[in-house]
Design a protein around this motif. Structure first.
Motif, short mmCIF file in Angstrom:
data_model
loop_
_atom_site.label_atom_id
_atom_site.label_comp_id
_atom_site.label_asym_id
_atom_site.label_seq_id
_atom_site.Cartn_x
_atom_site.Cartn_y
_atom_site.Cartn_z
N LEU A 199 0.81 -1.21 -0.03
CA LEU A 199 0.07 -0.01 0.03
C LEU A 199 0.88 1.20 0.06
N GLN A 200 1.97 1.54 0.81
CA GLN A 200 2.83 2.53 0.78
C GLN A 200 3.67 2.60 -0.62
N TYR A 201 3.92 1.63 -1.22
CA TYR A 201 4.53 1.81 -2.37
C TYR A 201 3.34 2.23 -3.56
N LEU A 202 2.18 1.64 -3.30
CA LEU A 202 1.17 2.26 -4.29
C LEU A 202 0.87 3.96 -4.06
N VAL A 203 0.77 4.11 -2.75
CA VAL A 203 0.48 5.54 -2.60
C VAL A 203 1.65 6.48 -2.97
N SER A 204 2.83 5.91 -2.98
CA SER A 204 3.93 6.90 -3.33
C SER A 204 4.06 6.81 -4.96
N GLU A 205 3.64 5.68 -5.37
CA GLU A 205 3.63 5.70 -7.28
C GLU A 205 2.61 6.48 -7.72
N TYR A 206 1.39 6.46 -7.01
CA TYR A 206 0.12 6.99 -7.62
C TYR A 206 -0.38 8.15 -6.95
N GLY A 207 -0.23 8.19 -5.51
CA GLY A 207 -0.95 9.09 -4.92
C GLY A 207 -2.34 8.64 -4.70
N TRP A 208 -3.19 9.09 -3.47
CA TRP A 208 -4.35 8.76 -3.19
C TRP A 208 -5.33 8.77 -4.22
N LYS A 209 -5.36 10.06 -4.89
CA LYS A 209 -6.46 10.38 -5.84
C LYS A 209 -6.37 9.44 -6.98
N GLU A 210 -5.10 9.05 -7.52
CA GLU A 210 -5.19 8.33 -8.93
C GLU A 210 -5.46 6.97 -8.30
N LEU A 211 -4.88 6.56 -7.32
CA LEU A 211 -5.14 5.07 -6.53
C LEU A 211 -6.65 4.96 -6.25
N GLY A 212 -7.45 5.87 -5.93
CA GLY A 212 -8.82 5.77 -5.80
C GLY A 212 -9.55 5.72 -7.10
N ALA A 213 -9.04 6.55 -7.95
CA ALA A 213 -9.51 6.19 -9.48
C ALA A 213 -9.26 4.90 -10.18
N ILE A 214 -8.17 4.51 -9.90
CA ILE A 214 -7.93 3.15 -10.54
C ILE A 214 -8.61 2.00 -9.91
N ILE A 215 -8.83 2.01 -8.39
CA ILE A 215 -9.34 0.95 -7.52
C ILE A 215 -10.66 1.78 -6.89
N LYS A 216 -11.68 1.53 -7.13
CA LYS A 216 -12.75 2.32 -6.70
C LYS A 216 -12.99 1.66 -5.12
N ILE A 217 -12.36 2.19 -4.10
CA ILE A 217 -12.46 2.03 -2.60
C ILE A 217 -12.85 3.26 -1.90
N ASN A 218 -13.77 3.34 -1.21
CA ASN A 218 -13.85 4.51 -0.54
C ASN A 218 -12.89 4.95 0.52
N SER A 219 -12.10 4.06 1.22
CA SER A 219 -10.91 4.42 1.93
C SER A 219 -9.78 5.01 1.06
N PHE A 220 -9.71 4.96 -0.18
CA PHE A 220 -8.80 5.57 -0.87
C PHE A 220 -9.39 6.92 -1.48
N ASN A 221 -10.63 7.13 -1.28
CA ASN A 221 -11.34 8.44 -1.94
C ASN A 221 -11.66 9.50 -0.82
N ASN A 222 -12.11 8.92 0.31
CA ASN A 222 -12.55 9.71 1.58
C ASN A 222 -11.65 9.77 2.59
N ASN A 223 -11.01 10.83 2.88
CA ASN A 223 -10.08 10.93 4.00
C ASN A 223 -9.08 9.59 4.06
N PRO A 224 -8.44 9.40 3.04
CA PRO A 224 -7.68 8.24 3.07
C PRO A 224 -6.44 8.33 4.03
N THR A 225 -6.25 6.99 4.74
CA THR A 225 -4.96 7.15 5.52
C THR A 225 -4.49 5.42 5.53
N ILE A 226 -3.21 5.29 5.60
CA ILE A 226 -2.95 3.72 5.49
C ILE A 226 -3.42 2.97 6.64
N LYS A 227 -3.65 3.47 7.81
CA LYS A 227 -4.20 2.65 8.73
C LYS A 227 -5.87 2.17 8.28
N SER A 228 -6.58 3.23 7.97
CA SER A 228 -7.91 2.87 7.49
C SER A 228 -8.01 2.10 6.41
#
Length: 78
Positions: free
Chosen positions: A24-53
Motif C-alpha cells: 500500500l505504501q508503495y502504491l500511494v507513493s507511486e500513484y497518490g491517493w487520488k489516482e489510486l482511488g480512481a484506479i481502484i474504486k474503494i472508499n478508503s482511498f477516496n474519502n479521507n484516506p489513511t494507510i491505517k484505515s
C-alpha cells in the motif's frame, strides 16, 4: 517441521514476504491517493484516506486486497 527458508516454501509467489502495508505504501507513493482511488474504486482511498484505515478495510475485504495486490504486481513489472 517448517524450514526458515521461505523462498523454498513459495518460490513462485512474487508477493511472498511482502507485507500488505509495504504494498500500500508503495502504491500511494507511486500513484497518490487520488489516482489510486480512481484506479481502484474503494472508499478508503477516496474519502479521507489513511494507510491505517485502508489496511483495515483491505484485510477484511478479499476482493479489494486482490485488486491492490494485482496493481502492485503490474506496477513493479514496468
Amino acid at each position: 517441521m517448517k524450514t526458515k527458508n521461505s523462498d523454498k516454501e513459495q518460490p513462485n509467489n512474487p508477493l511472498h514476504g511482502v507485507k500488505l502495508a509495504e504494498i500500500l505504501q508503495y502504491l500511494v507513493s507511486e500513484y497518490g491517493w487520488k489516482e489510486l482511488g480512481a484506479i481502484i474504486k474503494i472508499n478508503s482511498f477516496n474519502n479521507n484516506p489513511t494507510i491505517k484505515s485502508s489496511l483495515k478495510f483491505l484485510r477484511k475485504t478479499p476482493w479489494a486486497r486482490t485488486k491492490v495486490e494485482n496493481l502492485y504486481l503490474k506496477s513493479i513489472q514496468k
